[in-house]
Design a protein around this motif. Structure first.
Motif, PDB file in Angstrom:
ATOM      1  N   LEU A 163      18.558  93.677 -19.321  1.00  0.00           N
ATOM      2  CA  LEU A 163      19.040  95.058 -19.318  1.00  0.00           C
ATOM      3  C   LEU A 163      17.927  96.027 -18.937  1.00  0.00           C
ATOM      4  O   LEU A 163      18.168  97.023 -18.241  1.00  0.00           O
ATOM      5  N   ILE A 164      16.690  95.741 -19.393  1.00  0.00           N
ATOM      6  CA  ILE A 164      15.563  96.610 -19.045  1.00  0.00           C
ATOM      7  C   ILE A 164      15.333  96.579 -17.534  1.00  0.00           C
ATOM      8  O   ILE A 164      15.142  97.625 -16.895  1.00  0.00           O
ATOM      9  N   VAL A 165      15.395  95.367 -16.950  1.00  0.00           N
ATOM     10  CA  VAL A 165      15.226  95.243 -15.493  1.00  0.00           C
ATOM     11  C   VAL A 165      16.329  96.008 -14.752  1.00  0.00           C
ATOM     12  O   VAL A 165      16.063  96.725 -13.780  1.00  0.00           O
ATOM     13  N   ILE A 166      17.572  95.903 -15.231  1.00  0.00           N
ATOM     14  CA  ILE A 166      18.682  96.591 -14.556  1.00  0.00           C
ATOM     15  C   ILE A 166      18.509  98.104 -14.631  1.00  0.00           C
ATOM     16  O   ILE A 166      18.636  98.808 -13.629  1.00  0.00           O
ATOM     17  N   LEU A 167      18.179  98.590 -15.836  1.00  0.00           N
ATOM     18  CA  LEU A 167      17.999 100.026 -16.019  1.00  0.00           C
ATOM     19  C   LEU A 167      16.885 100.552 -15.107  1.00  0.00           C
ATOM     20  O   LEU A 167      17.065 101.541 -14.382  1.00  0.00           O
ATOM     21  N   SER A 168      15.745  99.864 -15.088  1.00  0.00           N
ATOM     22  CA  SER A 168      14.630 100.316 -14.238  1.00  0.00           C
ATOM     23  C   SER A 168      15.017 100.259 -12.765  1.00  0.00           C
ATOM     24  O   SER A 168      14.670 101.155 -11.983  1.00  0.00           O
ATOM     25  N   SER A 169      15.719  99.199 -12.372  1.00  0.00           N
ATOM     26  CA  SER A 169      16.059  99.041 -10.957  1.00  0.00           C
ATOM     27  C   SER A 169      17.008 100.142 -10.502  1.00  0.00           C
ATOM     28  O   SER A 169      16.870 100.658  -9.379  1.00  0.00           O
ATOM     29  N   VAL A 170      17.977 100.503 -11.351  1.00  0.00           N
ATOM     30  CA  VAL A 170      18.912 101.560 -10.961  1.00  0.00           C
ATOM     31  C   VAL A 170      18.165 102.887 -10.844  1.00  0.00           C
ATOM     32  O   VAL A 170      18.382 103.652  -9.882  1.00  0.00           O
ATOM     33  N   LEU A 171      17.247 103.166 -11.790  1.00  0.00           N
ATOM     34  CA  LEU A 171      16.467 104.403 -11.702  1.00  0.00           C
ATOM     35  C   LEU A 171      15.631 104.407 -10.420  1.00  0.00           C
ATOM     36  O   LEU A 171      15.560 105.407  -9.708  1.00  0.00           O
ATOM     37  N   LEU A 172      15.023 103.257 -10.104  1.00  0.00           N
ATOM     38  CA  LEU A 172      14.249 103.122  -8.872  1.00  0.00           C
ATOM     39  C   LEU A 172      15.132 103.381  -7.648  1.00  0.00           C
ATOM     40  O   LEU A 172      14.728 104.073  -6.696  1.00  0.00           O
ATOM     41  N   ALA A 173      16.356 102.833  -7.678  1.00  0.00           N
ATOM     42  CA  ALA A 173      17.274 103.029  -6.549  1.00  0.00           C
ATOM     43  C   ALA A 173      17.606 104.502  -6.374  1.00  0.00           C
ATOM     44  O   ALA A 173      17.713 105.002  -5.245  1.00  0.00           O
ATOM     45  N   ILE A 174      17.785 105.222  -7.497  1.00  0.00           N
ATOM     46  CA  ILE A 174      18.103 106.646  -7.399  1.00  0.00           C
ATOM     47  C   ILE A 174      16.920 107.412  -6.811  1.00  0.00           C
ATOM     48  O   ILE A 174      17.080 108.250  -5.908  1.00  0.00           O
ATOM     49  N   LEU A 175      15.711 107.101  -7.304  1.00  0.00           N
ATOM     50  CA  LEU A 175      14.517 107.801  -6.824  1.00  0.00           C
ATOM     51  C   LEU A 175      14.267 107.545  -5.339  1.00  0.00           C
ATOM     52  O   LEU A 175      13.889 108.446  -4.596  1.00  0.00           O
ATOM     53  N   CYS A 176      14.462 106.301  -4.900  1.00  0.00           N
ATOM     54  CA  CYS A 176      14.109 105.921  -3.530  1.00  0.00           C
ATOM     55  C   CYS A 176      15.328 105.931  -2.610  1.00  0.00           C
ATOM     56  O   CYS A 176      15.298 105.327  -1.531  1.00  0.00           O
ATOM     57  N   ARG A 177      16.414 106.585  -3.007  1.00  0.00           N
ATOM     58  CA  ARG A 177      17.671 106.430  -2.268  1.00  0.00           C
ATOM     59  C   ARG A 177      17.552 106.875  -0.815  1.00  0.00           C
ATOM     60  O   ARG A 177      18.191 106.319   0.065  1.00  0.00           O
ATOM     61  N   LYS A 178      16.711 107.881  -0.555  1.00  0.00           N
ATOM     62  CA  LYS A 178      16.641 108.378   0.817  1.00  0.00           C
ATOM     63  C   LYS A 178      16.031 107.345   1.758  1.00  0.00           C
ATOM     64  O   LYS A 178      16.504 107.146   2.869  1.00  0.00           O
ATOM     65  N   TRP A 179      14.960 106.672   1.279  1.00  0.00           N
ATOM     66  CA  TRP A 179      14.342 105.633   2.115  1.00  0.00           C
ATOM     67  C   TRP A 179      15.255 104.424   2.249  1.00  0.00           C
ATOM     68  O   TRP A 179      15.419 103.876   3.324  1.00  0.00           O
ATOM     69  N   TRP A 180      15.811 103.998   1.109  1.00  0.00           N
ATOM     70  CA  TRP A 180      16.524 102.732   1.113  1.00  0.00           C
ATOM     71  C   TRP A 180      17.883 102.809   1.803  1.00  0.00           C
ATOM     72  O   TRP A 180      18.417 101.812   2.257  1.00  0.00           O
ATOM     73  N   LEU A 181      18.457 103.991   1.824  1.00  0.00           N
ATOM     74  CA  LEU A 181      19.704 104.136   2.586  1.00  0.00           C
ATOM     75  C   LEU A 181      19.403 104.484   4.039  1.00  0.00           C
ATOM     76  O   LEU A 181      20.298 104.525   4.871  1.00  0.00           O
ATOM     77  N   GLY A 182      18.120 104.751   4.341  1.00  0.00           N
ATOM     78  CA  GLY A 182      17.731 105.097   5.702  1.00  0.00           C
ATOM     79  C   GLY A 182      16.882 104.011   6.327  1.00  0.00           C
ATOM     80  O   GLY A 182      17.378 102.921   6.643  1.00  0.00           O
ATOM     81  N   ALA A 183      15.599 104.278   6.439  1.00  0.00           N
ATOM     82  CA  ALA A 183      14.692 103.411   7.193  1.00  0.00           C
ATOM     83  C   ALA A 183      14.502 102.042   6.561  1.00  0.00           C
ATOM     84  O   ALA A 183      14.206 101.066   7.249  1.00  0.00           O
ATOM     85  N   LEU A 184      14.651 101.966   5.230  1.00  0.00           N
ATOM     86  CA  LEU A 184      14.342 100.701   4.561  1.00  0.00           C
ATOM     87  C   LEU A 184      15.559  99.802   4.376  1.00  0.00           C
ATOM     88  O   LEU A 184      15.516  98.832   3.635  1.00  0.00           O
ATOM     89  N   GLN A 185      16.666 100.127   5.065  1.00  0.00           N
ATOM     90  CA  GLN A 185      17.879  99.340   4.912  1.00  0.00           C
ATOM     91  C   GLN A 185      17.648  97.860   5.243  1.00  0.00           C
ATOM     92  O   GLN A 185      18.166  96.982   4.589  1.00  0.00           O
ATOM     93  N   ARG A 186      16.850  97.628   6.279  1.00  0.00           N
ATOM     94  CA  ARG A 186      16.624  96.260   6.723  1.00  0.00           C
ATOM     95  C   ARG A 186      15.851  95.431   5.676  1.00  0.00           C
ATOM     96  O   ARG A 186      16.304  94.346   5.314  1.00  0.00           O
ATOM     97  N   PRO A 187      14.724  95.919   5.172  1.00  0.00           N
ATOM     98  CA  PRO A 187      14.061  95.130   4.116  1.00  0.00           C
ATOM     99  C   PRO A 187      14.963  94.883   2.913  1.00  0.00           C
ATOM    100  O   PRO A 187      14.926  93.792   2.316  1.00  0.00           O
ATOM    101  N   LEU A 188      15.805  95.835   2.570  1.00  0.00           N
ATOM    102  CA  LEU A 188      16.714  95.656   1.431  1.00  0.00           C
ATOM    103  C   LEU A 188      17.699  94.536   1.680  1.00  0.00           C
ATOM    104  O   LEU A 188      18.015  93.747   0.781  1.00  0.00           O
ATOM    105  N   LEU A 189      18.207  94.461   2.912  1.00  0.00           N
ATOM    106  CA  LEU A 189      19.138  93.399   3.252  1.00  0.00           C
ATOM    107  C   LEU A 189      18.473  92.032   3.066  1.00  0.00           C
ATOM    108  O   LEU A 189      19.085  91.077   2.569  1.00  0.00           O
TER     109      LEU A 189
END
Lengths: 203, 203, 203
Positions: B68-94
């Motif tokens: 649960l700690i990992v999930i909570l941190s990961s979701v917060l990280l996703a919110i903080l980094c959403r601009k990169w990860w939905l943009g330029a970093l889409q490929r590394p995420l895939l």
């Protein structure tokens, strides 16, 4: 023991009524069986998922026919009183539904904690108990689950769950902690609906 | 033991991020709880269904708060980094997501085989572990589950699972078989997406 | 023992075919894996939910590879014969599907009753066994579950289940009770479809 049992049955009945009324108001379920099924799923869905996850067999509604009798009577009551409850009595029903959510959250946590589940997972299991019946209902009728809508659903449950964990760690009568937590959830949600509160939006 | 545990936590975090980003990109979940819930379901859904089916109680995220700690941190990280990860970093995420699918498929098979499940059912349970979190997520948001879309999802998992079963029957170090199978799933899927491969269509 | 086992496998195959054909007719699932997956879910979904609820581990399709072999062969057969079965042979298929529903309802009740479930819960578990595979299938493809449509689904199951409970309380050969109940469900549903029967509508 008896007071928790009665509260559990009251919560079951209230959820069954709310499920049947929701189906009637959507004009999707017109026959008796459909209404009973949706009332049944709304009433037992959350607790069933919780018990399956923690492996608490046999499930309450399997072991004890009273749950099914309560659900059947509640759905029939909902059909008979549908004109009042979808009209003038909508407000008292919302209070009942919110009370049901409060009771289920804390009862679900109690059950999980009694089986040795850790504090954080017990919060999730309490919220699952209270809300997942509605999630399954909304998914079955192809609605976006209400817990994702603007109305605050999970946040009041979370607040009540944290209060309950805090109260458990203090030398307080468990019944007082229980009642305080359920009251917090109920009042928080009712005020939130009244004042149109919402969580901060992301983007 | 430790390396499987770390891999499991990494897979959990990657899936939670992918769930939260998918919700953000659909502009359907705007509040913190909705995002956390969808991340949680995506991360633990597949493994929970697998463990419920094989009766492997207590479940990992119930027993061990780290999930649960990992999930909570990961979701917060996703919110903080959403601009990169939905943009330029889409490929590394895939790439990460595909790696998560590969790891979960083989970890899920291992767990099922260790509990005496037969080879063929273990393949299905491995694929369920890897893909069902996403199926539940897509069903909740009323999307057609992605595993039915043109992108190859299940076929690479199937290929990796068969390689793993074959490797287990040979006198090879299990870690080598594990890594080879995960690599096959990951590369197969990435190449399939790149080259736009699809299974033969019926009619 | 052997005759129940064969009936169970026949029911599994019939449901897998009906799932694959339903997917083909909706033109939503075009690849082999999607068709197999939808056939698999339709065939084992109801029984899996029943066994998870009553805690009957290990599940049949986990324990015994024959179920998966039957499902795989049935889906391949459905693909090969799709032109006949979606055309001129639709009627015989409906008979098979209805027979499958009848068999699963009573087999599901038997299993629940053998594990000490009370009569009323056993009726619900029998109906869940017979119908929930289809509910999951319809939810996955974002259809309104068929059990809520006008076609009578659950009412014939309920009638057969009550007959079975009544027969069990009399000094009659259990096989006779079984066959009579399955026959009632099958004929009731086929006549209901033919005559366009529906339950009384609420409002």
């Amino acid at each position: 023991m008896t007071i928790w049992y009665i509260m559990d049955l009251v919560g079951t009945g209230v959820f069954a009524i709310s499920g049947a009324l929701s189906a009637l108001s959507k004009k999707m379920y017109h026959d008796l069986f459909g209404l009973f099924f949706i009332g049944f799923v709304t009433a037992v869905g959350g607790g069933t998922l919780r018990d399956i996850i923690i492996g608490a067999h046999p499930l309450a509604w399997i072991r004890d026919p009273n749950y099914l009798i309560v659900i059947l009577s509640s759905v029939l009551l909902a059909i008979l009183c549908r004109k009042w409850w979808l009209g003038a009595l909508q407000r008292p029903l919302l209070v009942f539904d919110t009370l049901g959510i409060g009771i289920y959250t804390i009862l679900g946590m109690q059950k999980a904690l009694a089986l040795g589940v850790n504090d954080w997972a017990s919060i999730l299991l309490g919220i699952i108990s209270a809300l997942f019946g509605g999630v399954i209902r909304d998914t079955l009728v192809n609605d976006l689950p209400l817990i994702f809508s603007k109305q605050l659903y999970a946040t009041p449950c979370l607040a009540g769950a944290l209060l309950y964990l805090f109260g458990r760690s203090l030398p307080i009568d468990p019944n007082v902690t229980f009642i305080a937590s359920v009251t917090l959830i109920t009042l928080f949600r009712l005020v939130a609906i009244r004042k149109n509160w919402a969580l901060p939006q992301i983007r």
